[in-house]
Motif scaffolding. Structure first.
Motif, mmCIF file in Angstrom:
data_model
loop_
_atom_site.group_PDB
_atom_site.id
_atom_site.type_symbol
_atom_site.label_atom_id
_atom_site.label_comp_id
_atom_site.label_asym_id
_atom_site.label_seq_id
_atom_site.Cartn_x
_atom_site.Cartn_y
_atom_site.Cartn_z
ATOM 1 N N THR A 114 0.832 -1.204 0.000
ATOM 2 C CA THR A 114 0.000 0.000 0.000
ATOM 3 C C THR A 114 0.865 1.252 0.000
ATOM 4 O OG1 THR A 114 -1.675 -1.212 1.261
ATOM 5 C CG2 THR A 114 -1.898 1.177 1.188
ATOM 6 N N TYR A 118 1.184 4.298 -2.823
ATOM 7 C CA TYR A 118 1.117 5.737 -2.507
ATOM 8 C C TYR A 118 2.359 6.451 -3.022
ATOM 9 C CZ TYR A 118 0.890 10.087 0.121
ATOM 10 O OH TYR A 118 0.856 11.435 0.467
ATOM 11 N N TYR A 121 1.914 7.015 -6.606
ATOM 12 C CA TYR A 121 0.944 8.108 -6.781
ATOM 13 C C TYR A 121 1.629 9.463 -6.656
ATOM 14 C CZ TYR A 121 -2.377 11.619 -5.137
ATOM 15 O OH TYR A 121 -3.071 12.794 -4.950
ATOM 16 N N VAL A 210 -8.500 -0.833 -1.135
ATOM 17 C CA VAL A 210 -9.116 0.447 -1.517
ATOM 18 C C VAL A 210 -8.046 1.526 -1.700
ATOM 19 C CG1 VAL A 210 -10.561 2.346 -0.656
ATOM 20 C CG2 VAL A 210 -11.398 0.004 -0.545
ATOM 21 N N CYS A 211 -7.057 1.556 -0.790
ATOM 22 C CA CYS A 211 -5.966 2.531 -0.909
ATOM 23 C C CYS A 211 -5.183 2.318 -2.206
ATOM 24 C CB CYS A 211 -5.023 2.421 0.292
ATOM 25 S SG CYS A 211 -5.726 3.003 1.845
ATOM 26 N N ILE A 213 -6.286 0.795 -4.988
ATOM 27 C CA ILE A 213 -7.158 1.115 -6.128
ATOM 28 C C ILE A 213 -7.272 2.628 -6.310
ATOM 29 C CG2 ILE A 213 -9.542 1.024 -6.965
ATOM 30 C CD1 ILE A 213 -9.715 -1.791 -5.714
ATOM 31 N N MET A 214 -7.443 3.350 -5.195
ATOM 32 C CA MET A 214 -7.539 4.812 -5.281
ATOM 33 C C MET A 214 -6.256 5.412 -5.849
ATOM 34 S SD MET A 214 -9.520 5.877 -1.764
ATOM 35 C CE MET A 214 -9.195 7.615 -2.039
ATOM 36 N N SER A 215 -5.110 4.927 -5.368
ATOM 37 C CA SER A 215 -3.820 5.433 -5.856
ATOM 38 C C SER A 215 -3.695 5.225 -7.357
ATOM 39 C CB SER A 215 -2.666 4.738 -5.128
ATOM 40 O OG SER A 215 -2.654 5.058 -3.761
ATOM 41 N N TYR A 216 -4.028 3.997 -7.818
ATOM 42 C CA TYR A 216 -3.858 3.694 -9.231
ATOM 43 C C TYR A 216 -4.940 4.308 -10.103
ATOM 44 C CZ TYR A 216 0.298 0.936 -8.795
ATOM 45 O OH TYR A 216 1.595 0.559 -8.591
ATOM 46 N N THR A 217 -6.083 4.617 -9.539
ATOM 47 C CA THR A 217 -7.103 5.352 -10.290
ATOM 48 C C THR A 217 -6.585 6.740 -10.657
ATOM 49 O OG1 THR A 217 -8.893 4.180 -9.160
ATOM 50 C CG2 THR A 217 -9.460 6.247 -10.251
ATOM 51 N N TYR A 218 -6.007 7.417 -9.667
ATOM 52 C CA TYR A 218 -5.427 8.745 -9.920
ATOM 53 C C TYR A 218 -4.203 8.643 -10.828
ATOM 54 C CZ TYR A 218 -8.426 10.971 -6.433
ATOM 55 O OH TYR A 218 -9.502 11.467 -5.740
#
Length: 314
Positions: A114, A118, A121, A210-211, A213-218
């Protein structure tokens, strides 16, 4: 009146009784273990000595490799000793120690992955602030935090596990001390403990996933805005290795641990556990090195330095 026998040793069933298959399995596990240790030690050495690899990404990669070496060393050498010597007994304390290290290291790996997402990101989405935010102090705090959170998650169920009582069975249907087969032979009521572990595992997996997925979405949104195709390829190549390792790690963990009852599916889990403790730690160094030009170049430079050193001795 309860009349439980105080069990001080367990008997590990192993994977097979076929002597020929045991020989093949021993050779396979020995080779994968040596390759895993060698590959991860190379990554650790390169990220320590090469000045081009002194970045947060390689700081986390080095610590991930340390976890991989530790994880496979906790499991495989003991199993190799059992197959070579025929001594398949293990003391209660040794079993508890092995299980605690396996779980703590495994949980820590998820939080390291994780932190690595980050870091990617910040490097891709916030490049101007990357070196300021992801400085050495912050990276060390991230690392310490990963270990501390893992301990906080693992210690409560382990405290409950030490209160388990065993009746007349001390045979663990596994090649190592794993939670599911141990819960299978206890005569204590494990329903609450299993549900507690299930909730903790689900929350930990969901939070970290979730962390990630959020990082890789951005990250993907930012990369797609890059004007140059070459820039997009470079950015995706720096993330692809991490995504492959994340997919392997989450996939195997969900398969093994997220299930209703520990008393089901132990036979299948033994095979998956072998792959997790032997094959995955071998694959990770190759995934990260073969797809990373900086690591490959650093490895070539190290070979040249070692070769020139030995030439100077002649």
């Amino acid at each position: 009146m309860k009349n439980y026998t105080a069990i001080t040793t367990f008997i590990l069933v192993g994977l097979t009784d076929d002597p020929n298959l045991k020989i093949l399995l021993f050779i396979f596990l020995l080779l994968t273990y040596l390759l895993s240790v060698a590959g991860n030690l190379i990554i650790i050495t390169l990220t320590l000595v090469d000045p081009h690899l002194k970045t947060p990404m390689y700081f986390f990669l080095r610590n991930f490799s340390i976890l991989e070496v530790s994880f496979t060393t906790v499991c495989i050498p003991r199993f190799l000793y059992t197959m070579a010597s025929g001594d398949n007994t293990v003391t209660y304390n040794a079993c508890a120690t092995q299980l605690s290290f396996v779980v703590i290291l495994a949980v820590t790996e998820f939080f390291i992955l994780t932190a690595m997402s980050y870091d990617r990101y910040m490097a891709i989405c916030k490049p101007l602030h990357y070196t300021t935010i992801m400085n050495n102090t912050v990276c060390i705090k991230f690392l310490i935090g990963c270990y501390m959170i893992a301990l906080i998650i693992v210690l409560p169920p382990f405290g409950m596990g030490f209160e388990l009582e065993f009746c007349d069975s001390n045979v663990i249907d596994h090649f190592g001390c794993d939670a599911a087969p141990i819960l299978k032979i206890t005569c204590s009521d494990t329903e609450f403990l299993e549900r507690f572990v299930l909730v903790l595992a689900a929350l930990m997996l969901l939070f970290t996933l979730v962390c990630v997925i959020m990082s890789y979405t951005y990250i993907i949104r930012t990369i797609l805005r890059f004007p140059s195709v070459q820039q997009r390829k470079r950015a995706f190549s720096t993330c692809s290795s991490h995504l492959i390792v994340v997919s392997i790690t989450y996939g195997t963990c969900i398969f093994i641990y997220i299930k209703p009852h520990a008393k089901e599916g132990v036979a299948i889990n033994k095979v998956v556990s072998v792959l997790t403790t032997s094959v995955a730690p071998v694959m990770n160094p190759f995934i990260y090195t073969l797809r990373n030009k900086q690591v490959v170049q650093a490895f070539k430079d190290m070979i040249k330095r070692v070769a020139s050193y030995f030439k100077g001795l002649k």
